[in-house]
Design an enzyme around this catalytic site. Structure first.
Site, PDB file in Angstrom:
ATOM      1  N   VAL A 143       0.776  -1.243   0.000  1.00 24.47           N
ATOM      2  CA  VAL A 143       0.000   0.000   0.000  1.00 24.47           C
ATOM      3  C   VAL A 143       0.805   1.290   0.000  1.00 24.47           C
ATOM      4  O   VAL A 143       0.270   2.354  -0.273  1.00 24.47           O
ATOM      5  CB  VAL A 143      -0.982   0.060   1.186  1.00 24.47           C
ATOM      6  CG1 VAL A 143      -2.028  -1.019   1.062  1.00 24.47           C
ATOM      7  CG2 VAL A 143      -0.263  -0.020   2.511  1.00 24.47           C
ATOM      8  N   LYS A 144       2.087   1.210   0.341  1.00 24.22           N
ATOM      9  CA  LYS A 144       2.807   2.463   0.485  1.00 24.22           C
ATOM     10  C   LYS A 144       3.410   2.962  -0.812  1.00 24.22           C
ATOM     11  O   LYS A 144       3.303   4.130  -1.158  1.00 24.22           O
ATOM     12  CB  LYS A 144       3.900   2.326   1.569  1.00 24.22           C
ATOM     13  CG  LYS A 144       3.344   2.062   2.951  1.00 24.22           C
ATOM     14  CD  LYS A 144       2.415   3.178   3.416  1.00 24.22           C
ATOM     15  CE  LYS A 144       1.862   2.905   4.804  1.00 24.22           C
ATOM     16  NZ  LYS A 144       0.865   3.918   5.188  1.00 24.22           N
ATOM     17  N   GLU A 189     -33.022 -17.826   4.787  1.00 26.79           N
ATOM     18  CA  GLU A 189     -33.487 -16.644   4.056  1.00 26.79           C
ATOM     19  C   GLU A 189     -34.357 -15.766   4.957  1.00 26.79           C
ATOM     20  O   GLU A 189     -34.911 -16.234   5.961  1.00 26.79           O
ATOM     21  CB  GLU A 189     -34.274 -17.082   2.812  1.00 26.79           C
ATOM     22  CG  GLU A 189     -34.788 -15.946   1.934  1.00 26.79           C
ATOM     23  CD  GLU A 189     -33.697 -14.980   1.420  1.00 26.79           C
ATOM     24  OE1 GLU A 189     -32.816 -14.583   2.213  1.00 26.79           O
ATOM     25  OE2 GLU A 189     -33.759 -14.588   0.243  1.00 26.79           O
ATOM     26  N   ARG A 196     -33.022 -26.064  -0.065  1.00 23.44           N
ATOM     27  CA  ARG A 196     -32.385 -25.711  -1.327  1.00 23.44           C
ATOM     28  C   ARG A 196     -30.881 -25.469  -1.220  1.00 23.44           C
ATOM     29  O   ARG A 196     -30.138 -25.753  -2.161  1.00 23.44           O
ATOM     30  CB  ARG A 196     -33.090 -24.521  -1.993  1.00 23.44           C
ATOM     31  CG  ARG A 196     -33.343 -23.310  -1.105  1.00 23.44           C
ATOM     32  CD  ARG A 196     -34.461 -22.474  -1.702  1.00 23.44           C
ATOM     33  NE  ARG A 196     -34.691 -21.175  -1.110  1.00 23.44           N
ATOM     34  CZ  ARG A 196     -35.443 -20.941  -0.042  1.00 23.44           C
ATOM     35  NH1 ARG A 196     -36.012 -21.949   0.610  1.00 23.44           N
ATOM     36  NH2 ARG A 196     -35.631 -19.697   0.391  1.00 23.44           N
ATOM     37  N   ARG A 199     -25.672 -18.378  -4.197  1.00 27.57           N
ATOM     38  CA  ARG A 199     -27.013 -18.747  -3.765  1.00 27.57           C
ATOM     39  C   ARG A 199     -27.199 -20.230  -4.041  1.00 27.57           C
ATOM     40  O   ARG A 199     -26.398 -20.865  -4.756  1.00 27.57           O
ATOM     41  CB  ARG A 199     -28.061 -17.949  -4.534  1.00 27.57           C
ATOM     42  CG  ARG A 199     -28.160 -16.503  -4.094  1.00 27.57           C
ATOM     43  CD  ARG A 199     -29.049 -15.707  -4.994  1.00 27.57           C
ATOM     44  NE  ARG A 199     -30.458 -16.095  -4.879  1.00 27.57           N
ATOM     45  CZ  ARG A 199     -31.391 -15.626  -5.686  1.00 27.57           C
ATOM     46  NH1 ARG A 199     -31.077 -14.779  -6.663  1.00 27.57           N
ATOM     47  NH2 ARG A 199     -32.656 -16.001  -5.540  1.00 27.57           N
ATOM     48  N   HIS A 200     -28.243 -20.793  -3.445  1.00 28.43           N
ATOM     49  CA  HIS A 200     -28.646 -22.166  -3.776  1.00 28.43           C
ATOM     50  C   HIS A 200     -28.943 -22.211  -5.273  1.00 28.43           C
ATOM     51  O   HIS A 200     -29.165 -21.167  -5.914  1.00 28.43           O
ATOM     52  CB  HIS A 200     -29.917 -22.511  -2.996  1.00 28.43           C
ATOM     53  CG  HIS A 200     -30.983 -21.468  -3.173  1.00 28.43           C
ATOM     54  ND1 HIS A 200     -31.814 -21.430  -4.283  1.00 28.43           N
ATOM     55  CD2 HIS A 200     -31.311 -20.397  -2.407  1.00 28.43           C
ATOM     56  CE1 HIS A 200     -32.623 -20.384  -4.178  1.00 28.43           C
ATOM     57  NE2 HIS A 200     -32.327 -19.739  -3.053  1.00 28.43           N
ATOM     58  N   LEU A 257     -44.922   0.246   1.358  1.00 27.25           N
ATOM     59  CA  LEU A 257     -44.052   0.625   2.474  1.00 27.25           C
ATOM     60  C   LEU A 257     -42.676  -0.018   2.324  1.00 27.25           C
ATOM     61  O   LEU A 257     -41.651   0.588   2.626  1.00 27.25           O
ATOM     62  CB  LEU A 257     -44.677   0.193   3.808  1.00 27.25           C
ATOM     63  CG  LEU A 257     -45.879   1.011   4.271  1.00 27.25           C
ATOM     64  CD1 LEU A 257     -46.516   0.368   5.492  1.00 27.25           C
ATOM     65  CD2 LEU A 257     -45.482   2.453   4.567  1.00 27.25           C
ATOM     66  N   MET A 289     -39.730 -22.946  -6.112  1.00 28.80           N
ATOM     67  CA  MET A 289     -40.395 -21.685  -5.776  1.00 28.80           C
ATOM     68  C   MET A 289     -39.934 -20.555  -6.693  1.00 28.80           C
ATOM     69  O   MET A 289     -40.730 -19.733  -7.149  1.00 28.80           O
ATOM     70  CB  MET A 289     -40.087 -21.294  -4.324  1.00 28.80           C
ATOM     71  CG  MET A 289     -40.847 -22.077  -3.295  1.00 28.80           C
ATOM     72  SD  MET A 289     -42.585 -21.559  -3.249  1.00 28.80           S
ATOM     73  CE  MET A 289     -43.005 -22.022  -1.592  1.00 28.80           C
ATOM     74  N   ASN A 290     -38.603 -20.536  -6.960  1.00 27.31           N
ATOM     75  CA  ASN A 290     -38.066 -19.509  -7.852  1.00 27.31           C
ATOM     76  C   ASN A 290     -38.789 -19.557  -9.191  1.00 27.31           C
ATOM     77  O   ASN A 290     -39.171 -18.544  -9.757  1.00 27.31           O
ATOM     78  CB  ASN A 290     -36.574 -19.717  -8.122  1.00 27.31           C
ATOM     79  CG  ASN A 290     -35.698 -19.446  -6.914  1.00 27.31           C
ATOM     80  OD1 ASN A 290     -34.709 -20.141  -6.703  1.00 27.31           O
ATOM     81  ND2 ASN A 290     -36.044 -18.438  -6.115  1.00 27.31           N
ATOM     82  N   HIS A 318     -28.856 -17.487   0.441  1.00 24.86           N
ATOM     83  CA  HIS A 318     -30.064 -17.014  -0.219  1.00 24.86           C
ATOM     84  C   HIS A 318     -29.895 -15.559  -0.646  1.00 24.86           C
ATOM     85  O   HIS A 318     -28.964 -14.893  -0.221  1.00 24.86           O
ATOM     86  CB  HIS A 318     -31.249 -17.129   0.746  1.00 24.86           C
ATOM     87  CG  HIS A 318     -31.418 -18.492   1.317  1.00 24.86           C
ATOM     88  ND1 HIS A 318     -32.256 -19.440   0.775  1.00 24.86           N
ATOM     89  CD2 HIS A 318     -30.834 -19.090   2.393  1.00 24.86           C
ATOM     90  CE1 HIS A 318     -32.195 -20.547   1.492  1.00 24.86           C
ATOM     91  NE2 HIS A 318     -31.345 -20.368   2.478  1.00 24.86           N
ATOM     92  N   GLN A 319     -30.823 -15.068  -1.454  1.00 28.96           N
ATOM     93  CA  GLN A 319     -30.689 -13.734  -2.034  1.00 28.96           C
ATOM     94  C   GLN A 319     -30.508 -12.634  -0.987  1.00 28.96           C
ATOM     95  O   GLN A 319     -29.502 -11.907  -1.019  1.00 28.96           O
ATOM     96  CB  GLN A 319     -31.891 -13.423  -2.933  1.00 28.96           C
ATOM     97  CG  GLN A 319     -31.790 -12.066  -3.630  1.00 28.96           C
ATOM     98  CD  GLN A 319     -32.814 -11.897  -4.743  1.00 28.96           C
ATOM     99  OE1 GLN A 319     -32.465 -11.806  -5.913  1.00 28.96           O
ATOM    100  NE2 GLN A 319     -34.082 -11.839  -4.383  1.00 28.96           N
TER     101      GLN A 319
END
Lengths: 468, 492
Positions: A171-172, A325, A305, A255-256, A349, A261-262, A390-391
């Site tokens: 870094v220097k 999740e 999953r 992710r899985h 909301l 479901m996806n 998970h997401q």
């Protein structure tokens, strides 16, 4: 029932529990209690190339992630603004003119700290400078006492020439101070700079400084000396500092595989992988093997999953409930269209404040961060790790690793079937995206234009991803 | 018929692969046993099987104590006995790790010589155990005098002595150890893993932490203190859900609940507690309770009641009707059983760990919480096992005042004289057997009555039995009685 907020807005209560809008919001909405009443000034101490800036940035990233507004005040940057760097001569202890400039810079930095605390709702400020003389530290302590700030020193002591050489190389030599120098010149000058500081360096003293609160870190963490921890936030800072290391390693996030479901565009639930999801898991296994990763640890959640995905890897894996999740409460297993139909107000909301919004009988991203903190702590302790999650969870972990704000976090892109390889480098993290060429649905929903509760369903559903 | 519940995986990852031997180091009266017991209590509570091996106890079994002369460094005979005791203790450690599924053993002895520590390290290396030293260094004469007064003069060693004699002898004992005491050395011991605690925690030196469990141990030790204080635990006032016999939910207080909250406020004021912190959960009933206290309070989501998942807001009767198998599984292993889409007590403990850590840091605290949560906190404070935890009695409208004393905790129950429903459900092993016997008796009576043709009398008894049987897992029995009931009605 009078709410806690109504009772306390703007008043200072008897036991010194001071309220300003940020506090009560923090108390009511956040899942963590108020950590500290007075702001805390963390003061770094140590010769150049001892990792002060590395620690300052990493600690600040962690504190912000857990919800404690923190900011680094790096003295080098203040100096660079008023004086372009010529050579190490600037740092000679007998250079009167330079000493005046340096004192003025320190003073300006501390003035900014006051603004950060009093006007910008800061809670912790990290004063990143050498602070190697007793005189300088004494003046900081009186400044803080006068303002009612707590002080916690973090001293980094290192006498291992290899570590120091590595720091300088990392870094220097690439610092703005050495823009027009070649590596050899930069190294030689920097070493002379360190010598200037060594002449006047007085470390924190066991006896003389026994009333100060501090942690001394020896040789990148083989050893720590902790003195007079005053409160919860200092205790958390010490715990964090004692768990981080600089051994090279990589963190893999995925992710899985695509789940059933996806495919249906439904959120939450506990379904198994789709055929494409299984393909991804196999491809992930192949990829991992090809990387020849030393001692890889694999973590999953408790949900089918992620477990099914890890099964294909052929490596032992650990399950963490904390990696589950986000709990969508009453919206579990719904499509976005169904959420819009059944809970249009909640949906709006959520779009207004996706980080803090808590699903009824469910969780918020903020809750998720709180629940993931032990995972992050263990991730810091470990070396090579693959986290299959998970997401929403991946967004939280990524935000921590890449220093993203609470605002950005819920919209980070974490597509299915893409592994991320994160490798700490210099003060940050290198990210490599690895798309394993197995198609999957898109589950990313951008923030729609209209977040008003009175919006039309079409406006709410504008950004939802396609599904079957 | 009765399915055994096997959790798929614990909610905490494996902390360590090799067992860990924690070795205490320090002169007498430096708090080693206090730390050993407290640390062991904490580790067991978070699910790491831990046990203390106190060398003093081994010694007392083979040799009744006469005087400090036993500990003189030149007492050859005594030295042999002491070495043999240490050896036996370590043999028991091996048994604990290899046969009793122990994960951490705390070797509570002075271990003040380099020689002793070197032998322990080779023993551990040979067995594949990790070693972590905890050295307590104290030169504050007041603290030492306090320790001696608190736990030493009442030790079994001084059963027949008066306080003055005991104190004088004990001080000479310390002098014996001082002669050969070599603390862990910064240079020579730089490869050992240890924490040095100076003067009850004003300062710590931490060297070479190897793994997760050592990191957690260090964090815990750095957060505990010995400043006198009290912890007050109370459930929220009686809630509307409580009145209906329903579990979970987020209801407000009943009128009696409000009365309790006011009474609690009065009680707290009467105690004149210095700098009391008040904590509640995020649920209405604890917040409403705290509101009556007139003190600022902090809300912790972690203090929310156990999530009963699909059973939220049901009565126990409804759970029996809708999820009879789940209900039975829960009774088989109430600690580990997780409600579908909900939590287990084990999950609750995991979730409460940061609360316990902060409770250790704080001084006077009142925690207004819930039945399952309070059971977990109480189990930690009173060292109850995972088996006992879900059945600890935490009735409504009763505040508990816990004050750390010697090696444990003094408990004072304060019932504030406001009536409330009982929400405690006993371990069914007890009532199950009771109910079965009751039913068997009633069955015999009913049969007699039917056979004697006093049918009308029988039907009341039958319906009562059926109600009782609803609490019994084995539904075939109640079916039999139901059938019997029908036959009775056919008769009349």
């Amino acid at each position: 029932m009078k709410s806690h907020a109504e009772q306390d807005a703007g008043t200072v209560l008897s036991s010194g529990w001071c309220c300003h809008p940020c506090d009560w919001l923090h108390g009511i909405l956040s899942s963590v209690p108020q950590f500290t009443n007075s702001p805390t000034l963390i003061v770094m101490v140590g010769l150049p190339a001892r990792g002060k800036t590395y620690i300052s940035k990493k600690l600040t990233r962690y504190l912000n992630w857990i919800g404690v507004p923190t900011k680094v005040f790096n003295l080098g940057q203040y100096r660079r603004e008023v004086q372009s760097y010529k050579s190490f001569e600037f740092f000679r202890p007998d250079n009167e003119e330079a000493m005046q400039i340096r004192k003025a810079c320190a003073s300006n930095a501390l003035k900014d700290v006051v603004i950060y605390f009093s006007k910008e709702h800061g809670q912790v400020a990290v004063f990143d400078a050498t602070n190697t003389t007793r005189e300088r530290r004494v003046s900081i302590v009186s400044f803080a006492k006068e303002k009612g700030y707590k002080v916690f020193f973090v001293e980094s002591i290192c006498d291992d020439p290899d570590i120091i050489a590595q720091n300088i190389a990392d870094v220097k030599v690439s610092s703005p101070d050495y823009l027009n120098c070649d590596k050899e010149e930069a190294l030689a000058d920097f070493l002379k700079r360190i010598e200037c500081y060594k002449q006047t360096y007085v470390p924190l003293d066991d006896e003389k400084d026994r009333r100060l609160s501090y942690i001394k870190i020896f040789n990148v963490g083989s050893r720590y000396l902790v003195n007079c921890v005053q409160d919860h936030i200092q205790s958390r800072i010490v715990y964090y500092l004692m768990n981080i290391h600089v051994t090279p390693r990589s963190i893999y996030l995925s992710r899985h595989g695509e789940s059933n479901m996806n495919l249906l565009g439904r959120i939450g639930g506990d379904s198994g992988l789709s055929p494409r999801g299984h393909k991804y898991a196999t491809a992930l296994g192949t990829f991992i093997k090809s990387q020849h990763i030393k001692d890889l640890k694999v973590w999953t959640s408790h949900m089918k999953r992620t477990i099914q995905t890890a099964e294909h890897l052929g490596i032992p894996y650990e399950q963490w409930k904390a990696l589950n999740e986000i709990d969508a409460g009453v919206c579990e297993e719904m499509t976005y269209e169904e959420i819009q139909d059944n809970h249009p107000e909640e949906f709006a909301l959520r779009d207004q404040d996706k980080y803090r919004y808590r699903y009824p009988k469910g969780e918020s991203y903020e809750d998720l961060v709180h629940r993931l903190e032990p995972v992050i702590m263990e991730l810091e302790r470990q070396e090579n790790v693959l986290v299959v999650c998970h997401q929403a969870v991946m967004r939280c972990l990524l935000a921590y690793l890449l220093d993203k704000t609470a605002d950005e976090l819920p919209y980070l892109k974490c597509p299915l079937h893409t592994a991320l390889k994160l490798t700490p480098v210099a003060y940050g993290c290198k990210v490599e995206h690895v798309f394993l060429n197995i198609e999957a649905v898109n589950t990313h929903r951008e923030r729609p234009g209209n977040v008003d509760v009175s919006r039309d369903p079409e406006e709410a559903l504008k950004t939802i991803p396609d599904h079957f």
